[in-house]
Design a protein around this motif. Structure first.
Motif, mmCIF file in Angstrom:
data_model
loop_
_atom_site.group_PDB
_atom_site.id
_atom_site.type_symbol
_atom_site.label_atom_id
_atom_site.label_comp_id
_atom_site.label_asym_id
_atom_site.label_seq_id
_atom_site.Cartn_x
_atom_site.Cartn_y
_atom_site.Cartn_z
ATOM 1 N N ALA A 20 0.832 -1.205 0.000
ATOM 2 C CA ALA A 20 0.000 0.000 0.000
ATOM 3 C C ALA A 20 0.866 1.255 0.000
ATOM 4 C CB ALA A 20 -0.947 -0.009 1.195
ATOM 5 N N ALA A 21 1.981 1.211 0.715
ATOM 6 C CA ALA A 21 2.901 2.348 0.743
ATOM 7 C C ALA A 21 3.512 2.606 -0.633
ATOM 8 C CB ALA A 21 4.000 2.109 1.775
ATOM 9 N N GLN A 22 3.519 1.578 -1.480
ATOM 10 C CA GLN A 22 4.032 1.708 -2.850
ATOM 11 C C GLN A 22 2.908 1.968 -3.856
ATOM 12 O OE1 GLN A 22 7.309 1.722 -3.869
ATOM 13 N NE2 GLN A 22 7.653 1.841 -1.673
ATOM 14 N N GLY A 23 1.684 2.158 -3.359
ATOM 15 C CA GLY A 23 0.555 2.454 -4.229
ATOM 16 C C GLY A 23 -0.108 1.230 -4.837
ATOM 17 N N VAL A 24 0.151 0.049 -4.257
ATOM 18 C CA VAL A 24 -0.425 -1.190 -4.768
ATOM 19 C C VAL A 24 -1.312 -1.789 -3.672
ATOM 20 C CG1 VAL A 24 0.038 -3.486 -5.697
ATOM 21 C CG2 VAL A 24 1.616 -1.601 -6.194
ATOM 22 N N GLU A 25 -2.587 -1.949 -3.957
ATOM 23 C CA GLU A 25 -3.507 -2.514 -2.975
ATOM 24 C C GLU A 25 -3.661 -4.007 -3.188
ATOM 25 O OE1 GLU A 25 -7.113 -0.440 -2.123
ATOM 26 O OE2 GLU A 25 -6.275 1.418 -2.925
ATOM 27 N N THR A 47 -7.449 -8.629 -12.486
ATOM 28 C CA THR A 47 -8.401 -8.019 -13.420
ATOM 29 C C THR A 47 -8.878 -6.651 -12.957
ATOM 30 O OG1 THR A 47 -10.255 -9.133 -12.357
ATOM 31 C CG2 THR A 47 -9.217 -10.259 -14.222
ATOM 32 N N GLY A 48 -8.372 -6.169 -11.838
ATOM 33 C CA GLY A 48 -8.856 -4.903 -11.292
ATOM 34 C C GLY A 48 -8.102 -3.679 -11.771
ATOM 35 N N THR A 49 -7.142 -3.845 -12.671
ATOM 36 C CA THR A 49 -6.385 -2.703 -13.166
ATOM 37 C C THR A 49 -6.934 -2.225 -14.508
ATOM 38 O OG1 THR A 49 -4.783 -4.171 -14.206
ATOM 39 C CG2 THR A 49 -4.267 -3.403 -11.999
ATOM 40 N N PRO A 50 -6.775 -0.946 -14.797
ATOM 41 C CA PRO A 50 -7.344 -0.415 -16.040
ATOM 42 C C PRO A 50 -6.601 -0.838 -17.311
ATOM 43 C CG PRO A 50 -6.191 1.306 -14.844
ATOM 44 C CD PRO A 50 -6.204 0.082 -13.973
ATOM 45 N N SER A 51 -5.352 -1.318 -17.164
ATOM 46 C CA SER A 51 -4.588 -1.703 -18.357
ATOM 47 C C SER A 51 -3.494 -2.692 -17.983
ATOM 48 C CB SER A 51 -3.944 -0.478 -19.005
ATOM 49 O OG SER A 51 -2.922 0.036 -18.163
ATOM 50 N N ARG A 52 -2.992 -3.389 -18.979
ATOM 51 C CA ARG A 52 -1.884 -4.311 -18.735
ATOM 52 C C ARG A 52 -0.636 -3.569 -18.294
ATOM 53 N NH1 ARG A 52 -1.912 -9.353 -22.918
ATOM 54 N NH2 ARG A 52 -4.028 -10.016 -22.443
ATOM 55 N N ALA A 53 -0.447 -2.374 -18.793
ATOM 56 C CA ALA A 53 0.727 -1.584 -18.401
ATOM 57 C C ALA A 53 0.688 -1.270 -16.906
ATOM 58 C CB ALA A 53 0.792 -0.295 -19.220
ATOM 59 N N GLU A 57 3.248 -2.590 -13.997
ATOM 60 C CA GLU A 57 3.877 -1.644 -13.079
ATOM 61 C C GLU A 57 3.670 -2.073 -11.622
ATOM 62 O OE1 GLU A 57 3.352 3.001 -11.675
ATOM 63 O OE2 GLU A 57 2.456 2.349 -13.563
ATOM 64 N N GLY A 58 2.448 -2.453 -11.281
ATOM 65 C CA GLY A 58 2.158 -2.878 -9.909
ATOM 66 C C GLY A 58 2.915 -4.129 -9.523
ATOM 67 N N LEU A 59 2.957 -5.114 -10.413
ATOM 68 C CA LEU A 59 3.692 -6.350 -10.123
ATOM 69 C C LEU A 59 5.184 -6.084 -9.988
ATOM 70 C CD1 LEU A 59 1.811 -8.827 -12.477
ATOM 71 C CD2 LEU A 59 1.634 -8.654 -9.979
ATOM 72 N N GLU A 60 5.715 -5.174 -10.786
ATOM 73 C CA GLU A 60 7.134 -4.823 -10.670
ATOM 74 C C GLU A 60 7.421 -4.128 -9.348
ATOM 75 O OE1 GLU A 60 7.759 -2.640 -14.302
ATOM 76 O OE2 GLU A 60 8.329 -4.471 -15.393
ATOM 77 N N ARG A 61 6.501 -3.286 -8.897
ATOM 78 C CA ARG A 61 6.676 -2.644 -7.591
ATOM 79 C C ARG A 61 6.716 -3.697 -6.483
ATOM 80 N NH1 ARG A 61 2.783 2.705 -7.452
ATOM 81 N NH2 ARG A 61 3.682 3.720 -9.280
ATOM 82 N N LEU A 62 5.799 -4.664 -6.550
ATOM 83 C CA LEU A 62 5.777 -5.723 -5.541
ATOM 84 C C LEU A 62 7.056 -6.550 -5.584
ATOM 85 C CD1 LEU A 62 2.114 -7.043 -5.747
ATOM 86 C CD2 LEU A 62 3.096 -5.457 -4.083
#
Length: 71
Positions: A20-25, A47-53, A57-62
């Motif tokens: 969450a601190a990285q903007g990923v819920e 499936t909750g993200t608006p785009s594959r990009a 980005e979220g998976l890379e942050r994690l």
């Protein structure tokens, strides 16, 4: 499937707070468990993200967080 169960180092609740601190819920696995299970995983909704990009980005942050080293 629309979800991914990702193993974490330590407690899933702490990993969710780091994310969450990285903007990923994400959701700690224990929320979906009956009893005491699910503590070592988090559940990602793919499936909750608006785009594959944005998903990438979220998976890379994690992946850059120590808690998500694939424990």
């Amino acid at each position: 499937g629309p979800h991914l169960w990702w193993p974490v180092s330590g407690e899933a609740e702490s990993a969710a707070a780091l994310a969450a601190a990285q903007g990923v819920e994400i959701v700690p696995g224990g929320v979906f468990a009956v009893g005491r299970g699910g503590g070592g995983h988090v559940r990602l909704c793919l499936t909750g993200t608006p785009s594959r990009a944005r998903l990438k980005e979220g998976l890379e942050r994690l992946a850059g967080l120590d808690a998500f080293d694939g424990a």
